[in-house]
Design an enzyme around this catalytic site. Structure first.
Site, PDB file in Angstrom:
ATOM      1  N   ASP A 145      -4.280   9.161  10.982  1.00 15.44           N
ATOM      2  CA  ASP A 145      -4.531   8.875   9.573  1.00 15.44           C
ATOM      3  C   ASP A 145      -4.576  10.175   8.754  1.00 15.44           C
ATOM      4  O   ASP A 145      -3.982  10.277   7.669  1.00 15.44           O
ATOM      5  CB  ASP A 145      -5.852   8.111   9.439  1.00 15.44           C
ATOM      6  CG  ASP A 145      -6.036   7.479   8.073  1.00 15.44           C
ATOM      7  OD1 ASP A 145      -5.048   7.309   7.352  1.00 15.44           O
ATOM      8  OD2 ASP A 145      -7.180   7.137   7.736  1.00 15.44           O
ATOM      9  N   ASN A 167       0.853   1.934  17.871  1.00 14.09           N
ATOM     10  CA  ASN A 167       1.101   1.515  19.254  1.00 14.09           C
ATOM     11  C   ASN A 167       0.649   2.646  20.161  1.00 14.09           C
ATOM     12  O   ASN A 167       1.206   3.755  20.108  1.00 14.09           O
ATOM     13  CB  ASN A 167       2.595   1.233  19.474  1.00 14.09           C
ATOM     14  CG  ASN A 167       3.005  -0.044  18.781  1.00 14.09           C
ATOM     15  OD1 ASN A 167       2.286  -1.053  18.832  1.00 14.09           O
ATOM     16  ND2 ASN A 167       4.131  -0.014  18.108  1.00 14.09           N
ATOM     17  N   LYS A 191       3.670   2.939  -3.776  1.00 16.98           N
ATOM     18  CA  LYS A 191       3.567   2.749  -2.320  1.00 16.98           C
ATOM     19  C   LYS A 191       4.380   3.816  -1.574  1.00 16.98           C
ATOM     20  O   LYS A 191       5.558   4.006  -1.851  1.00 16.98           O
ATOM     21  CB  LYS A 191       4.075   1.358  -1.928  1.00 16.98           C
ATOM     22  CG  LYS A 191       3.200   0.246  -2.465  1.00 16.98           C
ATOM     23  CD  LYS A 191       3.641  -1.114  -1.976  1.00 16.98           C
ATOM     24  CE  LYS A 191       4.883  -1.579  -2.693  1.00 16.98           C
ATOM     25  NZ  LYS A 191       5.195  -3.006  -2.408  1.00 16.98           N
TER      26      LYS A 191
HETATM   27  C1  LIG Z   1      -4.933   9.365   2.965  1.00 15.94           C
HETATM   28  C2  LIG Z   1      -4.961  10.671   2.297  1.00 15.94           C
HETATM   29  C3  LIG Z   1      -6.105  10.744   1.390  1.00 15.94           C
HETATM   30  C4  LIG Z   1      -5.732  11.637   0.323  1.00 15.94           C
HETATM   31  C5  LIG Z   1      -6.867  11.731  -0.616  1.00 15.94           C
HETATM   32  C6  LIG Z   1      -6.427  12.566  -1.668  1.00 15.94           C
HETATM   33  C7  LIG Z   1      -6.613  13.796  -1.698  1.00 15.94           C
HETATM   34  C8  LIG Z   1      -7.104  14.443  -0.559  1.00 15.94           C
HETATM   35  C9  LIG Z   1      -5.930  15.044   0.056  1.00 15.94           C
HETATM   36  C10 LIG Z   1      -5.788  15.179   1.339  1.00 15.94           C
HETATM   37  C11 LIG Z   1      -6.712  14.634   2.314  1.00 15.94           C
HETATM   38  C12 LIG Z   1      -6.235  15.059   3.572  1.00 15.94           C
HETATM   39  C13 LIG Z   1      -5.958  14.263   4.561  1.00 15.94           C
HETATM   40  C14 LIG Z   1      -6.288  12.851   4.584  1.00 15.94           C
HETATM   41  C15 LIG Z   1      -7.317  12.665   5.558  1.00 15.94           C
HETATM   42  C16 LIG Z   1      -7.732  11.534   5.931  1.00 15.94           C
HETATM   43  C17 LIG Z   1      -7.170  10.295   5.462  1.00 15.94           C
HETATM   44  C18 LIG Z   1      -8.281   9.379   5.222  1.00 15.94           C
HETATM   45  C19 LIG Z   1      -7.722   8.248   4.429  1.00 15.94           C
HETATM   46  C20 LIG Z   1      -8.721   7.173   4.371  1.00 15.94           C
HETATM   47  O1  LIG Z   1      -9.569   7.074   5.186  1.00 15.94           O
HETATM   48  S1  LIG Z   1      -8.609   6.074   3.114  1.00 15.94           S
HETATM   49  C21 LIG Z   1      -9.904   4.948   3.553  1.00 15.94           C
HETATM   50  C22 LIG Z   1      -9.401   3.649   4.067  1.00 15.94           C
HETATM   51  N1  LIG Z   1      -8.728   2.959   3.025  1.00 15.94           N
HETATM   52  C23 LIG Z   1      -9.376   2.306   2.081  1.00 15.94           C
HETATM   53  O2  LIG Z   1     -10.565   2.253   2.031  1.00 15.94           O
HETATM   54  C24 LIG Z   1      -8.492   1.614   1.058  1.00 15.94           C
HETATM   55  C25 LIG Z   1      -9.156   0.353   0.544  1.00 15.94           C
HETATM   56  N2  LIG Z   1      -8.226  -0.309  -0.324  1.00 15.94           N
HETATM   57  C26 LIG Z   1      -8.186  -0.047  -1.645  1.00 15.94           C
HETATM   58  O3  LIG Z   1      -9.026   0.633  -2.197  1.00 15.94           O
HETATM   59  C27 LIG Z   1      -7.063  -0.646  -2.396  1.00 15.94           C
HETATM   60  O4  LIG Z   1      -6.541  -1.749  -1.731  1.00 15.94           O
HETATM   61  C28 LIG Z   1      -5.931   0.372  -2.679  1.00 15.94           C
HETATM   62  C29 LIG Z   1      -6.483   1.521  -3.517  1.00 15.94           C
HETATM   63  C30 LIG Z   1      -5.347   0.910  -1.366  1.00 15.94           C
HETATM   64  C31 LIG Z   1      -4.818  -0.315  -3.464  1.00 15.94           C
HETATM   65  O5  LIG Z   1      -5.429  -0.959  -4.533  1.00 15.94           O
HETATM   66  P1  LIG Z   1      -4.781  -0.942  -5.991  1.00 15.94           P
HETATM   67  O6  LIG Z   1      -5.561  -1.905  -6.815  1.00 15.94           O
HETATM   68  O7  LIG Z   1      -4.629   0.432  -6.482  1.00 15.94           O
HETATM   69  O8  LIG Z   1      -3.330  -1.477  -5.747  1.00 15.94           O
HETATM   70  P2  LIG Z   1      -2.814  -2.962  -5.530  1.00 15.94           P
HETATM   71  O9  LIG Z   1      -3.755  -3.791  -4.768  1.00 15.94           O
HETATM   72  O10 LIG Z   1      -2.343  -3.472  -6.871  1.00 15.94           O
HETATM   73  O11 LIG Z   1      -1.536  -2.709  -4.603  1.00 15.94           O
HETATM   74  C32 LIG Z   1      -0.459  -1.914  -5.060  1.00 15.94           C
HETATM   75  C33 LIG Z   1       0.754  -2.330  -4.275  1.00 15.94           C
HETATM   76  O12 LIG Z   1       0.494  -2.097  -2.873  1.00 15.94           O
HETATM   77  C34 LIG Z   1       0.574  -3.314  -2.133  1.00 15.94           C
HETATM   78  N3  LIG Z   1      -0.458  -3.294  -1.074  1.00 15.94           N
HETATM   79  C35 LIG Z   1      -1.736  -2.904  -1.200  1.00 15.94           C
HETATM   80  N4  LIG Z   1      -2.358  -2.979  -0.035  1.00 15.94           N
HETATM   81  C36 LIG Z   1      -1.448  -3.393   0.853  1.00 15.94           C
HETATM   82  C37 LIG Z   1      -1.484  -3.637   2.240  1.00 15.94           C
HETATM   83  N5  LIG Z   1      -2.606  -3.454   2.937  1.00 15.94           N
HETATM   84  N6  LIG Z   1      -0.366  -4.049   2.839  1.00 15.94           N
HETATM   85  C38 LIG Z   1       0.790  -4.220   2.139  1.00 15.94           C
HETATM   86  N7  LIG Z   1       0.894  -3.978   0.820  1.00 15.94           N
HETATM   87  C39 LIG Z   1      -0.224  -3.589   0.193  1.00 15.94           C
HETATM   88  C40 LIG Z   1       0.348  -4.398  -3.155  1.00 15.94           C
HETATM   89  O13 LIG Z   1       0.914  -5.625  -2.734  1.00 15.94           O
HETATM   90  C41 LIG Z   1       1.036  -3.832  -4.372  1.00 15.94           C
HETATM   91  O14 LIG Z   1       2.433  -3.982  -4.176  1.00 15.94           O
HETATM   92  P3  LIG Z   1       3.431  -4.329  -5.401  1.00 15.94           P
HETATM   93  O15 LIG Z   1       3.241  -3.235  -6.417  1.00 15.94           O
HETATM   94  O16 LIG Z   1       4.780  -4.340  -4.797  1.00 15.94           O
HETATM   95  O17 LIG Z   1       2.968  -5.657  -5.899  1.00 15.94           O
END
Ligand SMILES: CCCCC/C=C\C/C=C\C/C=C\C/C=C\CCCC(=O)SCCNC(=O)CCNC(=O)[C@H](O)C(C)(C)COP(=O)(O)OP(=O)(O)OC[C@H]1O[C@@H](n2cnc3c(N)ncnc32)[C@H](O)[C@@H]1OP(=O)(O)O
Length: 224
Positions: A145, A167, A191
């Site tokens: 991740d 996997n 996305k």
């Molecule tokens: C990952 C990197 C993090 C980066 C952070 C930024 C800066 C820091 C930089 C670097 C960091 C360094 C490394 C990273 C280290 C670790 C990574 C940790 C990452 C995590 O640990 S992170 C925690 C786990 N994560 C969550 O806690 C997310 C919970 N969730 C939500 O907060 C919302 O769910 C959100 C915001 C994801 C979307 O919400 P939203 O409201 O903005 O967008 P919306 O729902 O409208 O979806 C828009 C379009 O995506 C499609 N869509 C959405 N979800 C889908 C799914 N699951 N499957 C298929 N399609 C999907 C829709 O169908 C639509 O598609 P369409 O536009 O085509 O209709």
């Protein structure tokens, strides 16, 4: 493998000598206040060799540092994320960086902008054990991740993991070195679709494969 595990366990013993079951913050009220204060934190770059790094990890690190010389690759310092996130929450940090040297996640990520891909060199320490002698699947998922997330965050900005499919094909020996190759496959609006492989340092063993969907956060939407 044995040597890096021994080095990590030496660190562990040294730490045990300094503490009695409690976290440093629990033992020290001044530290506890700082822990939760908004005092400016000077970031340490953990993505550099330390004595717990095995020969394999050092060798791969040196090879990639060479590739950085012509500018095609860039080593990402461990505080790169703090450049992307405007507000650093005091002592809060990525939990992969919360372990003492060698005990948990030892890794460095290199980025190739032209190819939109990252290579993460990872050595999982003794605190990441699952089945005895092997890495815990959750630790592997965490590292995937973080590595794939970084590959998404550089072009995408602030992104969150929406979906991660892994996997697990072969168990990863504890304290061994693996290479996580991640690439950005496609962007559709907010996305970002990515994929990765996890292989042994000599590339002979394919340990895991994964795909991930990361969503660029919409500044108009609240996360809660
Ligand atoms: C990952 C990197 C993090 C980066 C952070 C930024 C800066 C820091 C930089 C670097 C960091 C360094 C490394 C990273 C280290 C670790 C990574 C940790 C990452 C995590 O640990 S992170 C925690 C786990 N994560 C969550 O806690 C997310 C919970 N969730 C939500 O907060 C919302 O769910 C959100 C915001 C994801 C979307 O919400 P939203 O409201 O903005 O967008 P919306 O729902 O409208 O979806 C828009 C379009 O995506 C499609 N869509 C959405 N979800 C889908 C799914 N699951 N499957 C298929 N399609 C999907 C829709 O169908 C639509 O598609 P369409 O536009 O085509 O209709």
């Amino acid at each position: 493998m044995l040597r890096s595990c021994t080095a990590a366990l030496r660190t562990l013993r040294a730490l045990r000598g300094r503490r009695e079951g409690a976290s440093p913050a629990a033992r020290d009220p001044v530290l506890a206040r700082r822990w939760f204060s908004t005092e400016k934190v000077i970031p340490k770059d953990h993505a550099l060799p330390n004595p717990s790094w095995s020969k394999d990890l050092r060798l791969l690190f040196d090879q990639f540092m060479k590739k950085c010389e012509d500018g095609s690759w860039e080593r990402l310092p461990s505080y790169k994320n703090s450049k992307l996130v405007k507000e650093q929450l005091s002592q809060a940090q990525l939990f992969t960086r919360g372990y003492e040297d060698g005990l948990g996640f030892e890794y460095v990520i290199f980025y190739n902008d032209d190819e939109k891909r990252t290579v993460c060199l990872f050595q999982g320490g003794p605190y990441l054990q699952g089945v005895p002698g092997f890495l815990h699947g959750g630790a592997i998922a965490t590292m995937i991740d973080a590595a794939v997330g970084m590959c998404a965050a550089i072009p995408g900005g602030i992104v969150m993991t929406a979906n991660l499919n892994i996997n697990f094909k072969r168990p990863i020996p504890l304290c061994s070195v693996v290479v996580i190759n991640s690439q950005l496959d496609k962007i559709e609006g907010r996305k970002l679709f990515l994929s990765c492989t996890v292989r042994s340092a000599d590339e002979k063993i394919l340990y895991s494969e994964a795909t991930g969907l990361f969503i660029k956060l919409d500044p108009e939407k609240s996360l809660i």
